[in-house]
Design a protein around this motif. Structure first.
Motif, short mmCIF file in Angstrom:
data_model
loop_
_atom_site.label_atom_id
_atom_site.label_comp_id
_atom_site.label_asym_id
_atom_site.label_seq_id
_atom_site.Cartn_x
_atom_site.Cartn_y
_atom_site.Cartn_z
N SER A 132 -5.57 -44.62 11.09
CA SER A 132 -4.66 -45.33 10.20
C SER A 132 -4.72 -46.81 10.56
N SER A 133 -4.22 -47.65 9.71
CA SER A 133 -4.25 -49.09 9.95
C SER A 133 -2.84 -49.64 9.81
N PRO A 134 -2.47 -50.63 10.61
CA PRO A 134 -3.26 -51.32 11.64
C PRO A 134 -3.49 -50.44 12.86
N PRO A 135 -4.53 -50.76 13.65
CA PRO A 135 -4.94 -49.83 14.71
C PRO A 135 -3.97 -49.69 15.86
N ALA A 136 -3.35 -50.79 16.32
CA ALA A 136 -2.52 -50.70 17.53
C ALA A 136 -1.33 -49.76 17.35
N PRO A 137 -0.50 -49.91 16.30
CA PRO A 137 0.60 -48.95 16.13
C PRO A 137 0.12 -47.53 15.90
N TRP A 138 -1.04 -47.40 15.24
CA TRP A 138 -1.61 -46.05 15.08
C TRP A 138 -1.92 -45.44 16.43
N MET A 139 -2.55 -46.20 17.33
CA MET A 139 -2.92 -45.67 18.64
C MET A 139 -1.70 -45.22 19.42
N TYR A 140 -0.68 -46.08 19.48
CA TYR A 140 0.52 -45.71 20.23
C TYR A 140 1.32 -44.64 19.49
N GLY A 141 1.26 -44.65 18.15
CA GLY A 141 1.94 -43.62 17.39
C GLY A 141 1.34 -42.25 17.63
N VAL A 142 0.00 -42.16 17.66
CA VAL A 142 -0.66 -40.89 17.95
C VAL A 142 -0.29 -40.39 19.35
N ALA A 143 -0.26 -41.32 20.31
CA ALA A 143 0.16 -40.92 21.66
C ALA A 143 1.61 -40.44 21.66
N GLY A 144 2.45 -41.09 20.86
CA GLY A 144 3.83 -40.64 20.75
C GLY A 144 3.93 -39.24 20.18
N LEU A 145 3.12 -38.95 19.17
CA LEU A 145 3.10 -37.60 18.60
C LEU A 145 2.67 -36.57 19.63
N GLU A 146 1.71 -36.96 20.47
CA GLU A 146 1.28 -36.04 21.52
C GLU A 146 2.44 -35.72 22.47
N HIS A 147 3.22 -36.73 22.83
CA HIS A 147 4.37 -36.49 23.71
C HIS A 147 5.39 -35.60 23.01
N ASN A 148 5.62 -35.87 21.74
CA ASN A 148 6.54 -35.01 20.97
C ASN A 148 6.08 -33.56 20.99
N ASP A 149 4.81 -33.34 20.71
CA ASP A 149 4.27 -31.97 20.60
C ASP A 149 4.26 -31.26 21.94
N ARG A 150 3.90 -31.98 22.99
CA ARG A 150 3.77 -31.35 24.31
C ARG A 150 5.11 -31.11 24.99
N TYR A 151 6.02 -32.09 24.85
CA TYR A 151 7.19 -32.10 25.74
C TYR A 151 8.54 -32.04 25.02
N GLY A 152 8.56 -32.14 23.71
CA GLY A 152 9.82 -32.00 22.99
C GLY A 152 10.57 -33.28 22.76
N SER A 153 9.98 -34.42 23.07
CA SER A 153 10.60 -35.68 22.67
C SER A 153 10.48 -35.80 21.15
N THR A 154 11.21 -36.76 20.56
CA THR A 154 11.21 -36.93 19.11
C THR A 154 11.15 -38.42 18.76
#
Length: 407
Positions: free
Chosen positions: A148-170
């Motif tokens: 997705s664009s712009p790249p920087a928020p996409w990169m950190y957003g994808v990492a955030g989704l990983e934390h949500n999926d793995r650990y239950g953060s939202t």
């Protein structure tokens, strides 16, 4: 390998400008920014530029010898001046180099200076005829999630989704991080933004990366501004009677990307969390401190999810449990730590070359008891974290010299 460390390093003067929206101050060019921050730091130390033996100057956007041009506003004494560019960790890299000159016995007084004059809008590659430094990271992340664009928020957003999926953060936790930092910035006269927002205000702001619920108020802005720090040896501190104001750098480490950045298949590691963890471990080992000893922290919240990951990287929480700190209000006034009392990058602003030095300034003021309305009561140990994708991270621990009997 045996580590060679010769001398102790002290911060004896700090200064910065107010961080501003790009172009807001008409005619405010980088030499003027650097003069303001550098003069403030020299005045804070009570020394003349002629006492400085080296200068290390950080900026991302500019011509090759912009560092010289900036320092010439303070004086022209023929000293070595190094131009530094290390993505968003540029300011703390200048600090690291200035500290190493003293640590290695090559100088008794050095200047770390950082500035940025930015263009509005999202960051983009300056050169189209060569590989983008983050291309390897983006390609690895694209194998996990559609680009997705712009790249920087996409990169950190994808990492955030990983934390949500793995650990239950939202995404609610990301909004709470941003709410805290905007609230803290209300007491910081140097901050680009000083408005206070509710969690709902933040969640309902303009969407930047919808899949992760990342809104504009969870993202650091582009900014103009400068920061500076004067560093000194124990001998210089003693000779100039600076002990009551000196803040010792008791541990410092720089780490770049490791194989684990790419080999673990983790978006969280691709945005630098593993190298942050390694740098923090080195700092704790070198300083003898633990996370529980720390009172106040300035960390790199370029996007709200990164603050969450960094809690775990710095050892404030176990892996997968950072969001519990947020739920328990453990990272604000009255909690176990005060994180980003300045407002952090999200609200204070993020002129890339200046950010690491503004963090140093904030923590120096906190440890001296000079932070005004945002003062953390009883602050005795401080920790700084500044990261740049592509990649580098610098972690630094500080304590007042006069509380350690260090001189």
């Amino acid at each position: 390998m045996v580590e060679k460390r010769v001398g102790k390093v002290y911060v004896v003067g700090v200064g910065m400008t107010k961080f501003e929206k790009p172009g807001r101050r008409e005619g405010w060019d980088y030499p003027a920014m650097a003069k303001e921050a550098g003069t403030n730091a020299l005045d804070d130390a009570g020394i003349a530029f002629e006492d400085v033996e080296q200068a290390h100057v950080g900026f991302m956007f500019g011509e090759s010898t912009s560092g010289q041009r900036a320092v010439y506003e303070l004086g022209m004494t023929g000293i070595p001046i190094t131009n530094v560019n290390n993505n968003c960790a540029t300011g703390s890299t200048a600090l690291y180099l200035a500290a190493n000159a003293i640590r290695g016995g090559l100088a008794d007084c050095t200047l770390a200076l950082g500035f940025e004059k930015m263009r509005p809008g999202s960051l983009s590659a300056a050169y189209k005829d060569r590989e983008w430094p983050l291309q390897k990271h983006v390609q690895a992340l694209a194998e996990m999630r559609e680009i997705s664009s712009p790249p920087a928020p996409w990169m950190y957003g994808v990492a955030g989704l990983e934390h949500n999926d793995r650990y239950g953060s939202t995404p609610e936790h990301f909004a709470k991080v941003a709410e805290k930092n905007h609230r803290h910035s209300a007491n910081n006269p140097y901050a680009q933004f000083r408005d206070v927002y509710t969690v709902d205000d933040i969640k309902n702001a303009k969407m930047v990366y919808a899949e992760a619920g990342l809104t504009r108020l969870m993202c650091s802005p582009t900014s103009d501004g400068s920061g500076a720090a004067v560093l000194a040896s124990a001998r210089f501190v003693e000779d100039n009677d600076l002990g009551d104001r000196a803040i010792e750098i008791v541990g410092q480490a720089m780490v770049t990307d490791m194989r684990s950045t790419f080999d673990t298949g983790s978006a969280i590691n691709l945005v630098g969390t593993d190298m942050s963890r390694k740098a923090a471990e080195k700092v704790y080992a070198r300083s003898g401190l633990t996370p529980g000893d720390v009172d106040v922290i300035e960390l790199h919240d370029c996007f709200a999810p990164n603050e969450l990951f960094t809690y775990e990287a710095l050892g404030l929480a176990n892996e997968g449990e950072a969001h519990k700190l947020i739920d328990d209000n453990d990272t604000t006034y009255g909690g176990r730590w005060v994180v980003n009392p300045s407002g952090g990058l999200i609200s204070k602003g993020h002129p890339l070359g200046a950010t690491g030095l503004a963090q140093c300034a904030e923590l120096t003021w906190q440890l001296r008891g000079e932070a005004g309305a945002r003062q953390v009561d009883g602050a005795a140990v401080a920790l700084q974290h500044n990261i740049g994708l592509g990649g580098a991270v610098v972690v630094t621990a500080y304590r007042p010299a006069n509380r350690r009997g260090a001189l």
